[in-house]
Design an enzyme around this catalytic site. Structure first.
Site, PDB file in Angstrom:
ATOM      1  N   HIS A  46     -12.294   4.449   6.759  1.00  0.00           N
ATOM      2  CA  HIS A  46     -12.027   3.016   6.636  1.00  0.00           C
ATOM      3  C   HIS A  46     -11.373   2.557   7.939  1.00  0.00           C
ATOM      4  O   HIS A  46     -10.289   3.015   8.291  1.00  0.00           O
ATOM      5  CB  HIS A  46     -11.102   2.734   5.435  1.00  0.00           C
ATOM      6  N   GLU A 206      -3.707   9.996   0.520  1.00  0.00           N
ATOM      7  CA  GLU A 206      -3.425   8.571   0.779  1.00  0.00           C
ATOM      8  C   GLU A 206      -2.013   8.431   1.327  1.00  0.00           C
ATOM      9  O   GLU A 206      -1.034   8.612   0.604  1.00  0.00           O
ATOM     10  CB  GLU A 206      -3.532   7.765  -0.529  1.00  0.00           C
TER      11      GLU A 206
HETATM   12 ZN   LIG Z   1      -9.325   4.123   2.671  1.00  0.00          ZN
END
Ligand SMILES: [Zn+2]
Length: 234
Positions: A46, A206
């Site tokens: 991302h 994350e």
């Molecule tokens: Zn991501």
């Protein structure tokens, strides 16, 4: 494994190899291990999550020699990183573009920040695996055959592993981040789902919402232990 001196960590001392090209023609690069690949860590799928690329690069630069067992992809979505967009240059969320059984053509909805509603629309691609960055990563993993892949993302502050495997437990314990079995919303066509369908362990790491400086301090030592083979999880 020893760490390089601070004065020496300005550059990556080994050359990567190219495993493909982005839509805009930017090389997709992998730093290969010196021995059989059992782990792959990728960042920057991302493009809005540049902190993942910076942290993983810093960890790689701490090593005194190439990782024996771990392949490293610093920028899985270089077009998104250069443009500062979550998706690639064609507006596709690559983490919804993997050729999975549950791939959907519906628009991807995401939050631009954690406080916003999930209403920003992106494309999952024209079909499963339609994007060059997705196909190249799949082919790289098929070639390297790692047992486990760690996918770096931000800023949900959790360790996500559908199988809750030993590496996910190790990272959760080491970082203090909660171990979860999913992120709480459907993610058709995600890399994690693709890994599950191909018997590859996928741990989604994350980072929390924080400054890059704070993330580097907290998470680079963890990533360096993974690269150096010092993380004992099985
Ligand atoms: Zn991501």
């Amino acid at each position: 494994m020893k760490r390089r001196r601070r004065q020496d960590i300005g550059t990556i001392p080994w050359e990567p190899t190219r495993y493909g090209n982005s839509h805009l023609g930017i090389p997709l690069e992998v730093w290969r291990p010196s021995g059989p690949c059992t782990l792959l860590i990728h960042a920057g799928i991302h493009g809005e999550e540049a902190e993942t690329t910076i942290a993983l690069s810093r960890a790689l630069r701490l090593l005194t020699e190439p990782s024996h067992h771990c392949a490293v992809v610093l920028a899985a979505n270089p077009d998104g990183l250069t443009r500062g967009t979550r998706g690639n240059a064609r507006g596709v969320d690559l983490n919804r573009n993997f050729p999975t059984l549950d791939w959907k053509s519906d628009p991807v909805e995401h939050r631009s920040t954690l406080d916003d509603p999930r209403d920003v629309k992106l494309s999952p691609g024209s079909g499963p695996g339609s994007e060059p960055e997705t196909r190249a990563l799949v082919e790289l993993i098929e070639e390297l055959k790692p047992e486990t892949v760690v996918a770096l993302h931000a800023p949900l502050a959790c360790i996500d592993d559908a199988k809750q495997g030993p590496l996910a437990h190790w990272i959760a314990e080491r970082t203090g981040l909660p171990l979860v079995a999913d992120v709480g919303y459907p993610t058709p066509g995600s890399f994690g789902t693709w890994g599950g369908e191909h018997d590859i362990g996928v741990v989604t790491y994350e980072f929390p919402l924080s400054t890059t400086d704070a993330l580097v301090r907290e998470h680079v030592p963890v990533l360096a232990e993974l690269l150096a083979g010092e993380a004992k999880w099985s």
